[in-house]
Design an enzyme around this catalytic site. Structure first.
Site, PDB file in Angstrom:
ATOM      1  N   SER A 135     -36.023  50.134  -4.795  1.00  0.00           N
ATOM      2  CA  SER A 135     -37.130  51.060  -4.340  1.00  0.00           C
ATOM      3  C   SER A 135     -37.572  49.640  -2.808  1.00  0.00           C
ATOM      4  O   SER A 135     -36.524  50.337  -2.037  1.00  0.00           O
ATOM      5  CB  SER A 135     -38.555  50.510  -4.973  1.00  0.00           C
ATOM      6  OG  SER A 135     -39.959  51.373  -4.656  1.00  0.00           O
ATOM      7  N   ASP A 232     -36.679  61.192  -9.702  1.00  0.00           N
ATOM      8  CA  ASP A 232     -37.750  60.118  -8.443  1.00  0.00           C
ATOM      9  C   ASP A 232     -38.824  60.943  -7.815  1.00  0.00           C
ATOM     10  O   ASP A 232     -38.597  61.747  -7.467  1.00  0.00           O
ATOM     11  CB  ASP A 232     -36.714  59.732  -8.082  1.00  0.00           C
ATOM     12  CG  ASP A 232     -37.606  58.448  -7.715  1.00  0.00           C
ATOM     13  OD1 ASP A 232     -38.794  58.367  -7.798  1.00  0.00           O
ATOM     14  OD2 ASP A 232     -36.867  57.424  -7.070  1.00  0.00           O
ATOM     15  N   HIS A 262     -37.607  56.821 -11.476  1.00  0.00           N
ATOM     16  CA  HIS A 262     -37.419  56.158 -10.116  1.00  0.00           C
ATOM     17  C   HIS A 262     -37.223  54.846 -10.609  1.00  0.00           C
ATOM     18  O   HIS A 262     -36.980  54.057 -10.042  1.00  0.00           O
ATOM     19  CB  HIS A 262     -39.605  56.210  -9.688  1.00  0.00           C
ATOM     20  CG  HIS A 262     -39.180  55.653  -8.278  1.00  0.00           C
ATOM     21  ND1 HIS A 262     -38.497  55.445  -7.652  1.00  0.00           N
ATOM     22  CD2 HIS A 262     -39.643  54.087  -8.549  1.00  0.00           C
ATOM     23  CE1 HIS A 262     -39.087  54.521  -6.584  1.00  0.00           C
ATOM     24  NE2 HIS A 262     -39.340  53.578  -7.159  1.00  0.00           N
TER      25      HIS A 262
END
Length: 288
Positions: A135, A232, A262
Site C-alpha cells: 500500500s 481492492d 487490499h
C-alpha cells in the site's frame, strides 16, 4: 518451482525447490516459530526506529508496511519465515509513530517516512535490497528507489498506493473538499482500525503532494513486480498500471488477482508474494 516455507493458520507448508529450502517444521523447530528480536535504532534528534532483522546472504529483503500499519502483520511475518528458509537477510520495521517505534502517527508525513526508509537502507542493511512495499509502502519504495538506486536490487509492490492520498482527495467534489479544508482535516472511512476512519490533516496532504511520482516518468530501472487485487476497495488497481507505465525499467510485470482484497493476506496471496520474491532472487543471482 519456488522454494517456499509458509506458516498458515497454525500449520507449516513446506516446499523444497531448486535451492533446497531449510527444514522448518514443528519437529525441526520444536513446534514454535523463532521470531527475530525487536531492536531499536537510535538516530540523532529523531525518534528511535523499531525493527526486526534476520542476518543472511544477499540480495536481502526489506518489508515496508502500509499507512498506520506495522511490522507484525501476516505478510511481514511470512516473508521472514521464507527468507530464513533460504538463508537470505530480511528486515522489517515500524515507521516513526507506528508500532513499537517512537513518535506520534499524526505528526508523520510521507517525507518523514521516506526518511525512515532511507535510514534503514543506509544504516541497517548491507548491499542492494529487494524492497517489498505494501500500500503506502509501495509509494515509499518508489521514492527510496529514486533516492538510492544503488541500494535497490528490485521492487515488489503489493496494492501500491502511489500518490493515492493526494489523487483521492483531489477527486472529491469541490464542495466536499472545501468542507474538509475548512475543518483542517480529511476523514477517510476504513475498516482497518477501531475508529472506523483515518484522519489526515491538510498539512499532511500538502506535504504528500511534494512526493507524488505519477505525473512524469519514474527514474527506476531495476526489476519491478506489481501485485494488485481487482476487489481492492482502498486503492484502485489501476494505480499499479500507472506505475508500470511510468517506470523506466523494461523489466516490469503486473499481476492482477481477480478476487484479491487490499491487504492481500489470504494464503494464496502470500504464496504469490513469496513465489514472486523467489523468482526475483533466482533472476538476480543468475545475473551475478
Amino acid at each position: 518451482m519456488a522454494a517456499a516455507v509458509l506458516r498458515s493458520w497454525g500449520r507449516v507448508v513446506l516446499k523444497i525447490g531448486p535451492r533446497g529450502a531449510a527444514c522448518l517444521t514443528p519437529s525441526c523447530s520444536g513446534g514454535v516459530r523463532q521470531k527475530s528480536t525487536v531492536q531499536f535504532a537510535t538516530r540523532p534528534d529523531l525518534p528511535k526506529l523499531a525493527y526486526r532483522k534476520v542476518k543472511g546472504k544477499g540480495p536481502g529483503v526489506v518489508f515496508l508496511p502500509g499507512y498506520a500499519s506495522n511490522m507484525g502483520g501476516q505478510k511481514a511475518e511470512a516473508l521472514e519465515d521464507f527468507c530464513k528458509s533460504l538463508g537470505h537477510s530480511y528486515l522489517r520495521f515500524d515507521y516513526t509513530g507506528c508500532g513499537a517505534s517512537e513518535g506520534v502517527l499524526t505528526e508523520g508525513t510521507v517525507g518523514s517516512w521516506k526518511r525512515d526508509v532511507l535510514f534503514v537502507l543506509d544504516e541497517l542493511v548491507d548491499g542492494p535490497q529487494i524492497l517489498v512495499g505494501s500500500s503506502m509502502g509501495g509509494w515509499l519504495m518508489l521514492l527510496a528507489a529514486i533516492a538510492r538506486p544503488e541500494k535497490i536490487a528490485a521492487l515488489i509492490g503489493i496494492s501500491t498506493a502511489a500518490d493515492h492520498f493526494v489523487t483521492a482527495f483531489k477527486s472529491l467534489p469541490l464542495e466536499v473538499r472545501k468542507e474538509f479544508e475548512e475543518k483542517g482535516e480529511w476523514s477517510i472511512p476504513t475498516k482497518h482500525n477501531e475508529e472506523g476512519c483515518y484522519k489526515l490533516s491538510m498539512d499532511f496532504l500538502q506535504e504528500a503532494e511534494n512526493h507524488c511520482v505519477l505525473q512524469c516518468p519514474i527514474p527506476v530501472t531495476c526489476p519491478v513486480r506489481l501485485i494488485h487485487g481487482l476487489q481492492d476497495q482502498d486503492t484502485p488497481w489501476h494505480i499499479s498500471m500507472q506505475v508500470a507505465e511510468r517506470v523506466l525499467s523494461t523489466d516490469v510485470d503486473v499481476i492482477l488477482r481477480k478476487h484479491g482484497q487490499h491487504r492481500m493476506t489470504e494464503k494464496d496471496d502470500i504464496k504469490l508474494i513469496v513465489y514472486t520474491i523467489d523468482d526475483l532472487i533466482d533472476k538476480l543471482t543468475t545475473l551475478v
